[in-house]
Design a protein around this motif. Structure first.
Motif, PDB file in Angstrom:
ATOM      1  N   LYS A 116      59.259  88.974   0.802  1.00 24.98           N
ATOM      2  CA  LYS A 116      59.069  90.137  -0.060  1.00 24.98           C
ATOM      3  C   LYS A 116      60.098  91.222   0.206  1.00 24.98           C
ATOM      4  N   ASN A 117      60.655  91.228   1.409  1.00 27.26           N
ATOM      5  CA  ASN A 117      61.631  92.253   1.787  1.00 27.26           C
ATOM      6  C   ASN A 117      63.010  91.869   1.234  1.00 27.26           C
ATOM      7  N   PRO A 118      63.586  92.676   0.342  1.00 29.84           N
ATOM      8  CA  PRO A 118      64.896  92.352  -0.254  1.00 29.84           C
ATOM      9  C   PRO A 118      66.007  92.173   0.787  1.00 29.84           C
ATOM     10  N   VAL A 119      65.861  92.817   1.924  1.00 28.02           N
ATOM     11  CA  VAL A 119      66.874  92.718   2.977  1.00 28.02           C
ATOM     12  C   VAL A 119      67.025  91.282   3.471  1.00 28.02           C
ATOM     13  N   ASN A 120      65.946  90.494   3.356  1.00 31.79           N
ATOM     14  CA  ASN A 120      65.942  89.134   3.896  1.00 31.79           C
ATOM     15  C   ASN A 120      66.374  88.078   2.883  1.00 31.79           C
ATOM     16  N   LYS A 121      66.837  88.501   1.715  1.00 34.31           N
ATOM     17  CA  LYS A 121      67.222  87.534   0.683  1.00 34.31           C
ATOM     18  C   LYS A 121      68.316  86.602   1.205  1.00 34.31           C
ATOM     19  N   GLY A 122      68.056  85.295   1.104  1.00 34.66           N
ATOM     20  CA  GLY A 122      69.012  84.291   1.550  1.00 34.66           C
ATOM     21  C   GLY A 122      68.954  83.980   3.029  1.00 34.66           C
ATOM     22  N   LYS A 123      68.077  84.672   3.758  1.00 36.96           N
ATOM     23  CA  LYS A 123      67.968  84.459   5.194  1.00 36.96           C
ATOM     24  C   LYS A 123      66.809  83.505   5.517  1.00 36.96           C
ATOM     25  N   LEU A 124      66.795  83.006   6.737  1.00 34.46           N
ATOM     26  CA  LEU A 124      65.726  82.129   7.203  1.00 34.46           C
ATOM     27  C   LEU A 124      64.684  82.923   7.977  1.00 34.46           C
ATOM     28  N   MET A 125      63.440  82.525   7.845  1.00 36.06           N
ATOM     29  CA  MET A 125      62.363  83.107   8.641  1.00 36.06           C
ATOM     30  C   MET A 125      62.354  82.410  10.000  1.00 36.06           C
ATOM     31  N   THR A 126      62.708  83.147  11.054  1.00 38.31           N
ATOM     32  CA  THR A 126      62.800  82.540  12.388  1.00 38.31           C
ATOM     33  C   THR A 126      62.051  83.344  13.445  1.00 38.31           C
ATOM     34  N   SER A 127      61.241  84.285  13.027  1.00 41.31           N
ATOM     35  CA  SER A 127      60.505  85.117  13.978  1.00 41.31           C
ATOM     36  C   SER A 127      59.006  84.873  13.843  1.00 41.31           C
ATOM     37  N   GLY A 128      58.223  85.576  14.646  1.00 45.42           N
ATOM     38  CA  GLY A 128      56.775  85.386  14.619  1.00 45.42           C
ATOM     39  C   GLY A 128      56.412  83.971  15.040  1.00 45.42           C
TER      40      GLY A 128
END
Length: 260
Positions: A168-180
């Motif tokens: 949902k965060n535009p800053v993360n567009k195109g990035k991978l979820m690697t936290s949590g």
């Protein structure tokens, strides 16, 4: 006793077929076969409730039916919200529609919707057994199974929530979820779903014939790790440098500390 289990399973199958048929009618009118994904969890809830109404009324049956209902409703809500946010059909179903051409509706009904009704009935078998066969009072197997289920529910629900917030965060567009939770496994949601059904199977071991319910968690685990879950996502990211680095340090399924 086996006859009662088979009869209840047959009723659940018939109800599941009726349910997915109704979903197919709605999906066809919307020209979006991917509506069936939202029905997966609801189908399990329906089968669990039917087997409970037809079966015994014990504390264990109430517990398991509530667990399945909590899992299924949360999952259905999560997937349906994603369905509404997308205005086009999921690419998997779009490819099926293109491949099947003029026979798309008949193929989708049999090979996707009716197949899902069969898979739901097999997957919910440990619940059918628990709800049909009288067993002793709650014991250590029930407690252990509940603990495993809670861990699974945590990984699936929190993993989904973390990913939704990330996307949902535009800053993360195109990035991978690697936290949590995604730091410890590349698929915390699928691990959680599998763990929940293994927890329910442990509870099933407390009642006669409960061992036969093992086909349920095996099916769920195979589906998420070999068929429609992990393989499709892994394939879609293959070759990306950031993905390959993430893949090298992060467990594919079972949560483990990341490699250095």
């Amino acid at each position: 006793m086996f006859n009662e289990i088979a009869l209840t399973a047959g009723v659940c199958l018939a109800a599941s077929v009726g349910f997915v048929t109704a979903v197919f009618v709605a999906a066809r009118s919307k020209k979006r076969y991917d509506l069936i994904d939202s029905a997966w969890g609801v189908g399990f809830v329906l089968a669990a409730l039917i087997s409970w109404l037809l079966g015994t009324r014990e504390l264990r049956t109430v517990l398991v039916t509530l667990l399945v209902s909590l899992w299924g409703i949360r999952l259905a809500r999560h997937i349906f919200r994603r369905f509404r946010s997308h205005h086009t059909e999921d690419w998997r179903y779009a490819q099926m529609r293109q491949r099947w051409g003029s026979q798309a509706d008949s193929n989708a009904f049999i090979r996707v919707f009716i197949l899902q009704a069969v898979l739901i009935t097999i997957g919910v078998l440990p619940v059918i057994i628990i709800n049909t066969v009288s067993g002793p009072g709650l014991n250590w197997l029930d407690i252990t199974g509940l603990a495993v289920w809670v861990v699974g529910f945590y990984f699936e629900s929190i993993g989904d929530r973390q990913l939704a917030a990330f996307l949902k965060n535009p800053v993360n567009k195109g990035k991978l979820m690697t936290s949590g939770l995604w730091k410890y496994t590349r698929h915390p949601n699928y691990f959680g779903e599998s763990a929940q059904w293994w927890g329910i199977y442990l509870i099933a071991l407390s009642v006669p014939y409960g061992w036969a319910g093992i086909v349920g968690p095996i099916l769920i685990t195979v589906l998420v790790t070999r068929v429609s879950g992990v393989p499709l996502l892994e394939k879609s990211y293959a070759g990306r440098p950031d993905w390959e680095a993430y893949k090298a340090r992060t467990s594919i399924f079972i949560p483990l500390p990341p490699k250095r």
